[in-house]
Write a protein that holds these residues in place. Structure first.
Motif, PDB file in Angstrom:
ATOM      1  N   LEU A  34      41.024  17.133   9.276  1.00  0.00           N
ATOM      2  CA  LEU A  34      40.066  16.039   9.099  1.00  0.00           C
ATOM      3  C   LEU A  34      40.340  14.824   9.930  1.00  0.00           C
ATOM      4  CD1 LEU A  34      37.609  14.720   7.384  1.00  0.00           C
ATOM      5  CD2 LEU A  34      39.463  13.657   6.090  1.00  0.00           C
ATOM      6  N   HIS A  76      29.961   9.218   3.752  1.00  0.00           N
ATOM      7  CA  HIS A  76      31.047  10.097   4.007  1.00  0.00           C
ATOM      8  C   HIS A  76      31.806  10.545   2.787  1.00  0.00           C
ATOM      9  CE1 HIS A  76      30.224   8.160   7.935  1.00  0.00           C
ATOM     10  NE2 HIS A  76      30.648   9.203   8.496  1.00  0.00           N
ATOM     11  N   PHE A 103      34.177  13.575   3.650  1.00  0.00           N
ATOM     12  CA  PHE A 103      35.317  12.856   4.203  1.00  0.00           C
ATOM     13  C   PHE A 103      36.287  12.479   3.035  1.00  0.00           C
ATOM     14  CE2 PHE A 103      38.079   9.507   6.097  1.00  0.00           C
ATOM     15  CZ  PHE A 103      38.185  10.114   7.205  1.00  0.00           C
ATOM     16  N   GLY A 139      32.796  14.467   8.827  1.00  0.00           N
ATOM     17  CA  GLY A 139      33.015  14.276   7.166  1.00  0.00           C
ATOM     18  C   GLY A 139      31.577  13.166   6.634  1.00  0.00           C
TER      19      GLY A 139
END
Length: 347
Positions: A63, A48, A51, A41
């Motif tokens: 994820l 991130h 993410f 991510g």
């Protein structure tokens, strides 16, 4: 070996970009020291954000599975995920993450700024990229992040998920940071390392313009007839605000210049005093690092400001960013910007 995941969740406008770029730049050296800035991510800019966005999507299980696998395969003992977008994630998503990493301890690191500083900084960011046209006095009534500014409520929710002992709560105030630096402070408190990564003071990301320019930009934005695509063209979208910041004199203090009066400022900060006291007593040994400034100046409006002729070309260029070749749309957009500049004596 017990492994640990450190979630740096912001908050926004606390030096997050500088920290993220440093972590990405030194990723390989950190791995050699047992600290992994995870790839799962990770966006191209060093944060991130993918993410964080995926945590609210349908593929959240995938994820977290990818993160689990990366942690399991790595020889590192500490893992870092950093995105200020994480400040808004749902409790259910956090609980799912905890369940997905049963053999990994999780700590959360969050930096806090005084609320009046936060709200003015967020307003500045929105108007400079043409994403807000409201006067500041209207913006503060319905700002999207108001629900995050009650830090007692916000931290209490995180405590319920991760436990108070797993929260690292730091004041985003320069004289309270280790070496006055967000990167040094984060590493000292969350992931100690022998690697020197102190930020270069000349490296400034997402810098704010003056309060005077913010007021001018809001007026200009109110007259735009086309959207400015700040997501794909951030530098171009914020160019006008940078030009104005160089040529319009600013006489306000960074915070006080936004509020119309001292009474308005006092009414705003009074909402958070009890919450801030709770933070100071619970996390900072009763040190008043979140004490809000007082004696701020009321707003002072534009006064005989002049926009140099060469800057007009930049204004017109920005105005056409999303006209998409449509001549009539371009003309209407340019006319809207032009008329606003003239009306407020910026030309």
């Amino acid at each position: 070996m017990k492994k640990e995941l450190i979630l740096h969740i912001g908050m926004s406008k606390t030096g997050t970009t500088a920290l993220q770029k440093k972590l990405l730049k030194n990723r390989e050296a950190l791995i050699d020291d047992g600290i992994c800035y995870v790839k799962t991510g990770l966006g191209s800019g060093g944060a991130h954000h993918p993410f964080a966005k995926a945590m609210n999507g349908k593929n959240v299980d995938q994820l977290f599975s990818e993160l689990h696998d990366e942690i399991s395969r790595s020889s590192c003992s500490k893992f870092i995920v950093s995105s200020e977008l994480l400040e808004r994630r749902r409790s259910t998503a956090w609980l799912t993450l905890v369940k997905s990493l049963p053999n990994t301890s999780i700590r959360v690191c969050v930096y806090l700024r005084p609320q009046d500083d936060v709200i003015t900084s967020m307003y500045n960011e929105l108007v400079k990229k043409h994403a807000c046209s409201l006067p500041f006095s209207e913006y503060i009534l319905n700002a999207g992040r108001l629900n995050l500014l009650n830090y007692q409520e916000y931290l209490s929710n995180l405590e319920g998920i991760f436990g108070q002992e797993n929260l690292i709560v730091r004041p985003a105030v320069s004289n309270a940071l280790v070496d006055g630096d967000i990167t040094a402070d984060f590493l000292f408190h969350a992931a100690p390392t022998k690697i020197s990564m102190q930020s270069n003071k000349s490296e400034i990301y997402n810098s704010s313009t003056s309060a005077t320019v913010s007021h001018a930009m809001a007026r200009i934005n109110a007259n735009l007839t086309e959207d400015i695509d700040h997501l794909s063209q951030y530098k171009k979208a914020t160019r006008l605000s940078k030009i104005l910041d160089k040529v319009i004199a600013n006489t306000e203090q960074p915070v006080g210049g936004y509020f119309e009066s001292l009474d308005q400022h006092e009414a705003f900060v009074a909402n958070y005093r009890l919450s801030n006291r709770w933070v100071e007593q619970r996390y900072w040994d009763d040190k008043p690092w979140l004490s809000l400034a007082d004696g701020m100046k009321p707003v002072q409006h534009l006064d005989n400001s002049i926009l140099p002729e060469q800057a007009l070309e930049e204004v017109l260029s920005i105005a056409q960013l999303k006209a998409k070749g449509n001549h009539e749309a371009q003309e209407a957009l340019i006319a809207g910007v032009w008329s606003t500049l003239i009306r407020y004596d910026l030309l």
